[in-house]
Motif scaffolding. Structure first.
Motif, PDB file in Angstrom:
ATOM      1  N   LEU A   1       0.848  -1.166   0.003  1.00 35.38           N
ATOM      2  CA  LEU A   1      -0.004   0.014   0.033  1.00 35.38           C
ATOM      3  C   LEU A   1       0.796   1.245   0.029  1.00 35.38           C
ATOM      4  O   LEU A   1       0.406   2.221  -0.595  1.00 35.38           O
TER       5      LEU A   1
ATOM      6  N   GLY B   1      -2.643   5.791   2.421  1.00 26.76           N
ATOM      7  CA  GLY B   1      -1.717   4.549   2.234  1.00 26.76           C
ATOM      8  C   GLY B   1      -0.473   4.620   3.173  1.00 26.76           C
ATOM      9  O   GLY B   1      -0.266   3.485   3.567  1.00 26.76           O
TER      10      GLY B   1
ATOM     11  N   ALA C   1       1.097   4.253  -2.648  1.00 25.55           N
ATOM     12  CA  ALA C   1       1.187   5.772  -2.382  1.00 25.55           C
ATOM     13  C   ALA C   1       2.254   6.434  -2.826  1.00 25.55           C
ATOM     14  O   ALA C   1       2.069   7.646  -3.266  1.00 25.55           O
TER      15      ALA C   1
ATOM     16  N   TRP D   1      -5.855  10.461   0.181  1.00 27.61           N
ATOM     17  CA  TRP D   1      -5.714   8.912  -0.197  1.00 27.61           C
ATOM     18  C   TRP D   1      -4.398   8.694  -0.085  1.00 27.61           C
ATOM     19  O   TRP D   1      -4.227   7.621   0.498  1.00 27.61           O
TER      20      TRP D   1
END
Lengths: 491, 477
Positions: A172, A214, A176, A210
């Protein structure tokens, strides 16, 4: 160049240790110790100067993969210096406490131990997001082998769980990172993974939210905080003592370090918006893990839950977003590194002698093992936040800073200080007091006592004269809070 | 056809010549050693003349063949892999030393080389058939073994069906457009994009290629064939055959102008996502290492396809670069992993069950380390080339903002970690069974060790390789 050698020495030392043990059948411990001594000398040679204006004490930038704007960029400031010092100190502890515990494949064990250290040090130094991710993974694999090869009865399961949790979190983070880099390229036209270049990014708030998430999840899995903490009790319980020491002492700190180093400065606005949620998660971690710790009958599992609880303070401190709380978070990281390592070493020593971690099989050890008792008591009260010892300073500063940001969350978090004595003193009560059981362990030997005394001195120093450490991290922390104040305030 | 064109074709001519030579040598004297050395020398010679082709590139030879940097790169890759497979064959076939395997290996390699340099439907089909037909007997080469025969027949049937689909698809496209060469197809691509004949044709072609690449839902043959084929042949199918077909797909996609179809990209994206998920989940359930690698290769083809889809929504250069790098990583890694299996196995007994690997670290430390490096690379762990490949997949799909596909890759990688590491843990287990004596394979182990070093080297310093791939990608755009 020193920064490069900080990473290279443990890597080389690991290789040599393995080779020496293979060829001569012994000597890997000595090699590991030598590598650590060299490493410690390197760290000391950096000689931090707290009066410096620039936060960066040393930097190193080499080209690596120019196609993607990736560089081998390392940098050392007060914060990384403190954490690297902790890493090296606990490296000695890990080698020391495994001295007699590990008798199979000793060379490979020290190889993995030193490579974990190298990965952790790399994480604390990396100033390129790709490089950071790279080291983030490098520290993971040898740790996986430490647990899965030298661990206890349920090691395969625990190691796998540990690996998959952190790895998925890591992926993740990779996503990101890539999203951040490509958005940065759209706005600036430069494709770069360099931390200093990405610092001034102009993301739109939606994207920033967002991307921050992450990073946040990756770091919080590592920290860990509720609800991502379930890997930790298993990993800790099953790891060999040296592995637990590193895991609790240093690896958890990489998560906290990531929050401080990356999440806050890269996404000040998004971090401010997200702070209430993060603080709430921290407060819940403190209380929930403390309650769970109280219910454990396995010594190492109990300490593992107290780690979750203490890391909750770090999360609250980081997202209180002011200098005091951040300083408190850093102090908690260091102090918990020492106290958790000491408690795990105690648990490991008991397990080596008794072949069990069950608290039910312990009791009344004080008379037979007074050194163990005294040291166990000292670190238990350190963990519960007794003034004069390291943890108190950190937690106090966190609560002080947190109070200015969010009163309800801080009040909630402060209840942790009432729950901590319950589990900490209960450990002392069940292990050292009460009627003695049949099987009473031998007391600490000289080696173990020596190691413990070093940790005692460290926690006392942190508790009595924290200013030296606070000054070191001060420059970095005030940089961060300035960024937060400049960019993080609502428009 | 000019003399220069012949020089550009020299690698192909050398391999074709070598196959004839080996066949004649076998007719004169049945000597496996001689056949092996002739094959190896032929392949090394083909590699040696590659720089010559590169200097002449790009060179269009008749309407069919295009020798450009892209073709040269993949020819080099295919021939090197085939040379390693030849080495593996030499160690593997101990009981029945039969020379024909080398002839087949050479013709299959030739088929792969034709595929990556074809610029025309006719040669595309020809190359594919040369490759496939050579593979049937190779898969069934252990004639005394039921599984091997079954795998051979299975591959024969499904490969035949997929070739038929492919041919039908080509015919439909020809009916719609009236051309067979890729560049000319690109000129009329816009005009026939809405033509249902062409659309059905392209979809049939993709189905045919999907069989060869073992993408879900055309993957059913994969595990059985991987398991049944002799280990070196498995290595060949997994690496050379798939890489060649994918390389061709990329060329067709870009040169033929098919990348303009958005619906097509969506379909391929779905196939990629399903392949990643299904491949990884099925691999999780295996206790046989060869079957596990079969399912994992389905997943890897899914990853490449995702990079492919992402690349085609961005720009064609990035497409060829990222797909090319992933294919390179995939080829090297699978070759290493299946190579270790092959070294441990022999034609009388395959070392394929996971139990057999218990404690390998203490019995065969070097092979175990090599296999571990390869597995870590398959899992996409940093320090290996597999990580850079996966990085490309992530970079391309994030750049293209294909978030559902990104999510699939994350989930797939997470599952993948579990079963790759499980093998490592099994190898580290301590079972002190009596070690089976391995016959000396003087050349194979150093070759595999070199491969593992290359994997790590390219994972730590990928800069040079990336530059090569940029040049290769530019040739195609």
């Amino acid at each position: 160049m020193i920064l490069f050698w900080l990473i290279a020495v443990p890597l080389l030392g690991g290789g040599v240790a393995w080779w020496v043990e293979r060829v001569f059948g012994k000597g890997s411990r000595a090699v590991a110790l030598t590598a650590l001594v060299v490493e410690a000398l390197l760290v000391l040679s950096l000689r931090p100067d707290a009066s410096m204006q620039d936060a960066w004490m040393a930097q190193l930038a080499w080209n690596w993969i120019p196609r993607f704007g990736i560089g081998f960029h390392l940098g050392l400031d007060g914060l990384s210096f403190l954490l690297i010092s902790l890493t090296v100190l606990l490296g000695f502890m890990a080698v020391g406490c495994s001295w007699t515990e590990i008798d199979e494949q000793r060379g490979l064990f020290h190889f993995n131990l030193l490579w974990t250290l190298a990965g952790v040090i790399g994480v604390f130094l990396a100033l390129d997001l790709f490089l950071f991710f790279f080291f983030w993974e490098v520290m993971l694999i040898p740790m996986y082998f430490l647990i899965s090869l030298w661990g206890h009865e349920n090691r395969a399961y625990a190691a796998m769980k540990f690996f998959i949790f952190t790895q998925v979190g890591g992926l993740l983070m990779l996503i990101a990172i890539l999203a951040l880099v490509f958005l940065h390229r759209q706005s600036s036209g430069v494709l770069s993974f360099d931390y200093l270049q990405l610092l001034g990014n102009q993301l739109n708030p939606e994207a920033a939210r967002w991307i921050m998430l992450g990073f946040f999840i990756a770091f919080v899995v590592k920290l860990p905080s509720v609800p991502f903490h379930t890997w930790l009790p298993d990993a800790h319980t099953q790891a060999p003592t040296g592995g637990s020491v590193l895991l609790a002492g240093v690896l958890l700190k990489t998560g906290a370090y990531g929050l401080v180093r990356f999440v806050l400065p890269l996404f000040p606005q998004a971090a401010r918006e997200f702070a209430p949620v993060a603080m709430a998660l921290g407060a819940i971690s403190i209380l929930y893990a403390a309650k769970l710790a109280f219910a454990q009958s396995d010594f190492k599992r109990l300490i593992a839950y107290t780690s979750v609880s203490h890391m909750g303070f770090v999360l609250v401190g980081v997202f209180a977003l002011n200098t005091w709380a951040l300083q408190g978070a850093v102090m908690t990281m260091l102090a918990h590194g020492i106290s958790a390592a000491a408690l795990f070493m105690l648990a490991g020593a008991l397990q080596q002698r008794l072949h069990t971690r069950e608290l039910g099989a312990m009791g009344g050890f004080w008379t037979q093992a007074p050194r163990m008792g005294a040291i166990g008591l000292l670190f238990s009260v350190a963990a519960l936040g007794m003034p004069g010892l390291g943890n108190f300073v950190g937690e106090f500063l966190v609560l002080l800073g947190g109070f200015r940001t969010s009163v309800p969350m801080t009040v909630l978090a402060a209840f942790g200080l009432t729950l901590a004595p319950i589990y900490a003193l209960q450990v002392v009560q069940r292990v050292f007091h009460g009627p003695p059981v049949e099987n009473v362990p031998a007391d600490f030997g000289l080696r173990e006592l020596g190691l413990m005394l070093v940790l005692v001195a460290a926690t006392l120093w942190m508790g009595l004269y924290p200013q030296a450490l606070l000054r070191l991290s001060g420059a970095t922390i005030s940089d961060f809070t300035q960024t937060l104040a400049a960019q993080g305030s609502p428009p | 056809m000019t003399i220069a064109a012949l020089f550009a074709l020299l690698p192909l001519i050398v391999i074709a010549g070598a196959s004839v030579l080996v066949m004649l040598a076998i007719a004169l004297r049945r000597d496996a050693r001689l056949a092996f050395w002739l094959t190896l020398i032929g392949m090394i010679l083909a590699l040696a003349v590659l720089p010559l082709s590169l200097r002449l590139a790009p060179m269009q030879v008749t309407d069919l063949l295009l020798v450009d940097a892209y073709a040269v790169f993949f020819i080099g890759l295919i021939v090197s892999a085939a040379a390693l497979v030849a080495l593996l064959c030499q160690g593997y076939f101990r009981q029945q030393q039969r020379e024909e395997i080398y002839v087949l290996l050479l013709t299959a390699t030739l088929g792969g080389m034709l595929l990556v340099s074809s610029n025309h439907f006719a040669l595309f089909f020809l190359g594919l058939e040369i490759l496939s037909v050579s593979l049937f007997p190779m898969i069934a080469f252990r004639v005394g073994n039921k599984a091997s025969l079954e795998a051979g027949i299975k591959y024969l049937m499904l490969s035949g069906v997929s070739s038929a689909l492919l041919l039908f698809g080509m015919a439909l496209i020809y009916a719609a457009s009236g051309v067979l060469s890729f560049p000319r197809l690109a000129q009329v691509a816009v005009g026939i994009a809405g033509d249902p004949l062409a659309q059905v044709g392209v979809i049939l072609m993709l189905a045919g290629l999907g069989f060869k690449l073992s993408l879900v839902p055309f993957h059913l043959w994969t595990a059985d064939v991987y398991q049944g084929a002799p280990a070196p042949v498995t290595a060949f199918i997994a690496t050379v055959s798939k890489t060649a077909v994918f390389a061709l797909l990329v060329r067709f996609w870009i040169t033929g102008g098919a990348y303009r179809g958005e619906v097509l990209a969506d379909i391929l994206g779905c196939i990629g996502a399903v392949s990643v998920l299904a491949g990884n989940v099925l691999a999780l359930l295996q206790t046989n290492l060869k079957r596990m690698l079969a399912y994992s290769s389905i997943a890897h083809m899914g990853y490449v396809l995702i990079a492919f889809v992402a690349g085609s929504t961005l720009q064609t250069e990035l497409l060829a670069e990222s797909v090319g790098f992933y294919l390179l990583a995939y080829l090297l890694t699978n070759l290493g992993a299946l190579g270790v299996i092959s070294v441990l196995s022999g034609d009388e007994q395959e070392y394929e069950n996971l139990d057999a690997y218990e404690g390998l670290f203490w019995r065969e430390p070097w092979l175990a380390v090599i296999l571990t490096v390869n597995l870590l690379s398959l899992a996409g762990i940093p320090l290996t080339i597999g990580f850079i490949g996966k990085f490309y997949v992530f970079a391309a799909s994030i750049h293209a903002s294909l978030w559902p596909l990104v999510a699939c890759v994350v989930v797939g990688s997470g599952i993948g970690l579990y079963y790759y590491l499980h093998v490592v843990v099994v190898m580290l287990g301590r079972v002190l069974s009596t070690p089976k004596a391995l016959p000396a394979q003087s050349l194979t182990k150093p070759a595999l060790a070199l491969l593992a070093l290359l994997l790590v080297g390219a994972g730590v310093f990928p800069g040079a390789l990336i530059q090569v791939l940029q040049v290769v990608a530019k040739a195609l755009a």
